[in-house]
Design an enzyme around this catalytic site. Sequence first.
Site, PDB file in Angstrom:
ATOM      1  N   GLU A  65       4.156  56.371  -9.184  1.00 35.79           N
ATOM      2  CA  GLU A  65       2.696  56.427  -9.109  1.00 35.79           C
ATOM      3  C   GLU A  65       2.099  55.033  -8.913  1.00 35.79           C
ATOM      4  O   GLU A  65       2.492  54.083  -9.564  1.00 35.79           O
ATOM      5  CB  GLU A  65       2.131  57.067 -10.389  1.00 35.79           C
ATOM      6  CG  GLU A  65       0.616  57.214 -10.344  1.00 35.79           C
ATOM      7  CD  GLU A  65       0.085  58.209 -11.364  1.00 35.79           C
ATOM      8  OE1 GLU A  65       0.676  59.307 -11.483  1.00 35.79           O
ATOM      9  OE2 GLU A  65      -0.898  57.890 -12.054  1.00 35.79           O
ATOM     10  N   PHE A  67      -1.796  52.848  -8.012  1.00 42.24           N
ATOM     11  CA  PHE A  67      -3.264  52.972  -7.892  1.00 42.24           C
ATOM     12  C   PHE A  67      -3.738  52.126  -6.729  1.00 42.24           C
ATOM     13  O   PHE A  67      -3.060  51.183  -6.313  1.00 42.24           O
ATOM     14  CB  PHE A  67      -3.967  52.596  -9.202  1.00 42.24           C
ATOM     15  CG  PHE A  67      -3.624  51.236  -9.733  1.00 42.24           C
ATOM     16  CD1 PHE A  67      -4.239  50.087  -9.213  1.00 42.24           C
ATOM     17  CD2 PHE A  67      -2.710  51.083 -10.767  1.00 42.24           C
ATOM     18  CE1 PHE A  67      -3.922  48.829  -9.698  1.00 42.24           C
ATOM     19  CE2 PHE A  67      -2.383  49.822 -11.256  1.00 42.24           C
ATOM     20  CZ  PHE A  67      -2.987  48.687 -10.725  1.00 42.24           C
ATOM     21  N   THR A  96      -3.520  57.273  -7.069  1.00 43.35           N
ATOM     22  CA  THR A  96      -4.586  57.790  -7.934  1.00 43.35           C
ATOM     23  C   THR A  96      -5.942  57.699  -7.250  1.00 43.35           C
ATOM     24  O   THR A  96      -6.109  57.012  -6.238  1.00 43.35           O
ATOM     25  CB  THR A  96      -4.614  57.029  -9.276  1.00 43.35           C
ATOM     26  OG1 THR A  96      -4.832  55.640  -8.991  1.00 43.35           O
ATOM     27  CG2 THR A  96      -3.288  57.194 -10.009  1.00 43.35           C
ATOM     28  N   TRP A  97      -6.914  58.402  -7.818  1.00 48.96           N
ATOM     29  CA  TRP A  97      -8.243  58.593  -7.239  1.00 48.96           C
ATOM     30  C   TRP A  97      -9.239  57.891  -8.138  1.00 48.96           C
ATOM     31  O   TRP A  97      -9.315  58.214  -9.319  1.00 48.96           O
ATOM     32  CB  TRP A  97      -8.523  60.100  -7.208  1.00 48.96           C
ATOM     33  CG  TRP A  97      -9.774  60.543  -6.514  1.00 48.96           C
ATOM     34  CD1 TRP A  97     -10.961  60.893  -7.113  1.00 48.96           C
ATOM     35  CD2 TRP A  97      -9.952  60.757  -5.108  1.00 48.96           C
ATOM     36  NE1 TRP A  97     -11.863  61.320  -6.175  1.00 48.96           N
ATOM     37  CE2 TRP A  97     -11.274  61.249  -4.932  1.00 48.96           C
ATOM     38  CE3 TRP A  97      -9.138  60.581  -3.988  1.00 48.96           C
ATOM     39  CZ2 TRP A  97     -11.784  61.568  -3.664  1.00 48.96           C
ATOM     40  CZ3 TRP A  97      -9.646  60.908  -2.749  1.00 48.96           C
ATOM     41  CH2 TRP A  97     -10.958  61.385  -2.589  1.00 48.96           C
ATOM     42  N   HIS A 203      -4.413  67.797 -24.427  1.00 46.55           N
ATOM     43  CA  HIS A 203      -5.463  66.924 -23.912  1.00 46.55           C
ATOM     44  C   HIS A 203      -6.330  66.476 -25.069  1.00 46.55           C
ATOM     45  O   HIS A 203      -6.646  67.263 -25.959  1.00 46.55           O
ATOM     46  CB  HIS A 203      -6.296  67.703 -22.883  1.00 46.55           C
ATOM     47  CG  HIS A 203      -7.223  66.810 -22.110  1.00 46.55           C
ATOM     48  ND1 HIS A 203      -8.431  66.393 -22.609  1.00 46.55           N
ATOM     49  CD2 HIS A 203      -7.109  66.253 -20.872  1.00 46.55           C
ATOM     50  CE1 HIS A 203      -9.025  65.611 -21.707  1.00 46.55           C
ATOM     51  NE2 HIS A 203      -8.231  65.519 -20.639  1.00 46.55           N
ATOM     52  N   ALA A 206      -9.084  68.741 -25.918  1.00 51.23           N
ATOM     53  CA  ALA A 206      -8.836  70.173 -26.102  1.00 51.23           C
ATOM     54  C   ALA A 206      -9.080  70.568 -27.555  1.00 51.23           C
ATOM     55  O   ALA A 206      -8.925  69.754 -28.465  1.00 51.23           O
ATOM     56  CB  ALA A 206      -7.413  70.513 -25.691  1.00 51.23           C
ATOM     57  N   GLU A 465      21.965  44.046  11.399  1.00 52.44           N
ATOM     58  CA  GLU A 465      22.627  44.384  12.648  1.00 52.44           C
ATOM     59  C   GLU A 465      22.530  43.240  13.650  1.00 52.44           C
ATOM     60  O   GLU A 465      23.489  42.908  14.336  1.00 52.44           O
ATOM     61  CB  GLU A 465      21.997  45.646  13.221  1.00 52.44           C
ATOM     62  CG  GLU A 465      22.774  46.206  14.377  1.00 52.44           C
ATOM     63  CD  GLU A 465      21.965  47.236  15.149  1.00 52.44           C
ATOM     64  OE1 GLU A 465      22.543  47.881  16.024  1.00 52.44           O
ATOM     65  OE2 GLU A 465      20.753  47.365  14.887  1.00 52.44           O
TER      66      GLU A 465
END
Lengths: 646, 646
Positions: A65, A67, A96-97, A203, A206, A465
């Site tokens: 991952e 960023f 990531t956003w 979470h 949660a 090469e």
Amino acid sequence: MVNETQHTCSASSSSRSDGGSSSGSESSKDNSRCSTPVLDADRHERLREKMRRRQDAGDKWFSLEFFPPRTANAAVNLISRFDRMGAGGPLFIDVTWHPAGDPGSDKETSSMIIANTAVNYCGLETILHMTCCNQTKDDITGHLQKAKRLGLKNIMALRGDPAGEEWEEEVDGFNYAVDLVKHIRNEFDDYFDVCVAGYPKGHPEAESYEADLRHLKEKVFAGADFIITQLFFRPETFLKFMKDCQAIGITCPIIPGIFPIQGYHSLRQLVKLSKLEVPQEIKDVIEPIKDNDAAIRNYGVELAVSMCRELLDSGMVHGLHFYTLNREVATTEVLKRLGIWKEDPRRPLPWAVSAHPKRRVEDVRPIFWASRPKSYIYRTQEWDDFPNGRWGNSSSPAFGELKDYYLFYLKSKSPREELLKMWGEELTGEESVFEVFTCYITGEPNRNGYKVTCMPWNDDPLATETNLLKDQLEKVNRRGILTINSQPNINGKPSTDPIVGWGPSGGYVFQKAYLEFFTSSEIVTALLKVLKKYELRVNYHIVNVKGQNITNAPDLQPNAVTWGIFPGREIIQPTVVDPVSFLSWKDEAFALWIEQWAKLYEEESPSRMIIQYIHDNYYLVNLVDNDFPLENCLWQVVEDTFELLN
Amino acid sequence: MVNETQHTCSASSSSRSDGGSSSGSESSKDNSRCSTPVLDADRHERLREKMRRRQDAGDKWFSLEFFPPRTANAAVNLISRFDRMGAGGPLFIDVTWHPAGDPGSDKETSSMIIANTAVNYCGLETILHMTCCNQTKDDITGHLQKAKRLGLKNIMALRGDPAGEEWEEEVDGFNYAVDLVKHIRNEFDDYFDVCVAGYPKGHPEAESYEADLRHLKEKVFAGADFIITQLFFRPETFLKFMKDCQAIGITCPIIPGIFPIQGYHSLRQLVKLSKLEVPQEIKDVIEPIKDNDAAIRNYGVELAVSMCRELLDSGMVHGLHFYTLNREVATTEVLKRLGIWKEDPRRPLPWAVSAHPKRRVEDVRPIFWASRPKSYIYRTQEWDDFPNGRWGNSSSPAFGELKDYYLFYLKSKSPREELLKMWGEELTGEESVFEVFTCYITGEPNRNGYKVTCMPWNDDPLATETNLLKDQLEKVNRRGILTINSQPNINGKPSTDPIVGWGPSGGYVFQKAYLEFFTSSEIVTALLKVLKKYELRVNYHIVNVKGQNITNAPDLQPNAVTWGIFPGREIIQPTVVDPVSFLSWKDEAFALWIEQWAKLYEEESPSRMIIQYIHDNYYLVNLVDNDFPLENCLWQVVEDTFELLN
């Protein structure tokens, strides 16, 4: 007697077997036949299929991952990191956003563009993160459409952090990740592979761990294909979470998110953001060494390795997801110690393939862009079809113009000052240009003591090469045959050869010797005389910046210069010398003298005038020795040319 | 300095050179690039272009005229003659038009169908004669449309003999060949190459020699591309005629028609029909020996050779057209003595190409039909595209069913009685079938003293290439591995190799070893066990008549088994083992047991039941050894199988 039928394409074969004694014409009408020799199943599979295949085969894998960077320079560096870490063989990377950073824009630092670069220019299977909170349906659909257009095939669907404290659910809005999952499935059907986040500790917002598991199940049942978890500090945390998921009927892959601790501050920050608690036993080790970065990183690597080993040994984990924090050392170290970093990745083709779904059948390219594959991809990005099997048939010959030499993924990794040190603060004549080329070949420092590690036509040091040809290359560059591309002839080496091998094992690879260089018109005149002796053996193209073009290529046909023969497959010929594309490459190759080299100097300065003179007067030459089973004759051609000149 | 530009495709290259420093993207948009590696320019040129190219190159050539046979059996023989005489390298053949014989019909003896067979099944460039006298415009257009549909590209436009003595010109009718020429150009534009007849002595019905020359000029100016002349007996007759033609402005090629005298009666008949007079000096020789056929033929050959030499030596003649009277010996003898019969014709591809324009790009075929190319062409005649470069991409996999095994161009050249002598009047068991296969391989006579020169799967004696494998083939056939197709491995022999070479010179050809055979289920069971040891090296397909199918081919992909590397060209891979087509071939290969062999015997007879048993219970097996640089392992595979059985 023979009941065991070993079908590879089971669906179609069974209909065929059922056909019994009826005519084959019926059964062969089905569409099961593969349209291209699948050298690399990876290119034809969706991410979820790759995961399944790896799992079935018992292959352990990893993913990485990143960023998006803050500055354009950092973007250049990140792309190099993609190339280097991509070489280790991740199953995918994800980007990531960052809602605050205009993530869907065309800026070179946006999530969208970084993911685009990873897929198209670095050839990496890529997941683009996307958050939905506080966004309109139209915005989100627009982002998804753009992602699809750019060739992105995987989305990590997230809620994102609500802006402000008083966030409230919007009616019919995107309040949770599950809304985004549903939206993707409604609007884009099965196009994207969708990933969602799992929280091994629940979470933080949660109501309870159990309630969070139920939310996760909702996301999966809404259409998510797999789950990547938040980081955690103890293997048993993940294993319990996984069992709990399975107990409530979540059967898709669940990939543990691994965070190798890399420093005291980054850990603290991450813990704050994720609202996780660092276990006491870790705190006890870290606190005393918090100012010793190296010690902390060593400990982090140790800890991650032992946790990953435990996870893999459990038999429940097949892949590991790494939170790299855009850093290379710690993650690479962990992967190497786990033995899942590919030291010698098998190349499916001699050049790095792009991961855009449009290009999945592409298996032929002109040799000219061998050292500038990103430029080739850029200039062919508008093509609807990509050559497959043969160059002549399926390729659109219209190359896009390369106007912007400063696109971040095409840009030199070295800043201007470094380039000047390598290529000369002040040139005294064509001879000093010959010297630069020679130093690049030999690896020896130049007269000012600097090593020449890149050239305008090649941003990396000499390929292994090419090293095979080093002695000869050095000799000819000293005398003004300024080589920019070459390959030795190969008469059937195993496809597993560490230097020239590519493709699946059990095959044989072949090459015709190739040499491409800039040189003066004086040398070209002599060369043409020499080439008459080699008329039937050597194909040549000689062109200057104005497009004067001399060739003996029959009917302007492409010449295959690299090919491979594999068990049970058609011939693959991934590299050709194509007379038509050479004229597009010529424009780019000549422009690089000016764009990358001449412009380092003041206008009207002698150094600039020297480069300009070469640009205006030299020829670009390519030579192919068709007699690949014999000793390469191209050096003799050059030798004869020099002799004629003396 | 470099002004000499050696352009092969001058039109497009010059526009490119003019492009100067502008981007290559513009110039590369043109359509000049060749869509396929042109291995054989002949396949892409019209007849008139071939003539011009041969003339420019100073290559002398010949062509052959045939008439349609009266019976179906004679048609079978004529097609074999096409194959044999085609091997000598005629530039074209032509087939005469017999208005009384329903020449445009679908009968196997019609001009149309014989020409169709020559083009499509024998791969010969063919001119179809057509007469127009006493025919309606619709009839003629219909014939021309049919010819076009069948792939015929050349028409010899003739008036034909008026029916009855009182023939009169019809107003707006087709009264002369020139009307037909105009009609072809009006209705079909430039599609056909049109040939017209010239009369070195003037047409017998013409008012005068000069008037006849004017008629000829009219025909040429109406659109004819070249002229073939009526036969003549003295070279000066032709040379004068040619000069006279040129003097009035006829500049197209004029090809002398050569008639080697082959017998007293045929000469007399021809002279009567053509209203020519035999010169006294010829009569003087022939009359005394008129009952000695051999002597007359020898004289005819002698005379033709000396006349042809004189014509060729004049420098005005580049090609010779032979009136063969459907006979082989005299014409072949003349051609050989002139040195223009190709003793070792270069094969453009390892299989005989078809001359239908639709198939001009075809360069890949499955190996299965190697000995039955006409059947392959028949079963793929409805395809719109032919595979080119790769099998997988461009071929339609739908093979037509082969229902009629008695199509004359697919029929065995040997009559039933001969086949019975070769394959056994009475079979006593599977062993006697093994014997037939073995005798075919060894060339030794069978137990009744007859040589086995053909098999249901192969109408010709063993190919030279297969001969390389003779000893091994004999051994395995004796033991019930009934081979029907095989090739040795080849690791880069020159493309000019007399046995395995093909394609232009300067190249290298390669093959993977291939073996295809019928065998019992007992042997297949053992073979499958043995093949496990060779899993990575040998690809196999094993299928019975019911379609039970066992294979280890990856993803049902084709396996290239013959390929060639040539200077300045992409790789050519003309032969593949394709798992999907194998199932179509299987139907044909099994059906041949019944259609060609079992049906020789009475129903319910023991011999017929033996063949029926084999048909119902044996398997068809193909094996490819992918390791072409090593010694062929397929014999070891078979050896291991026999060992396991013992």
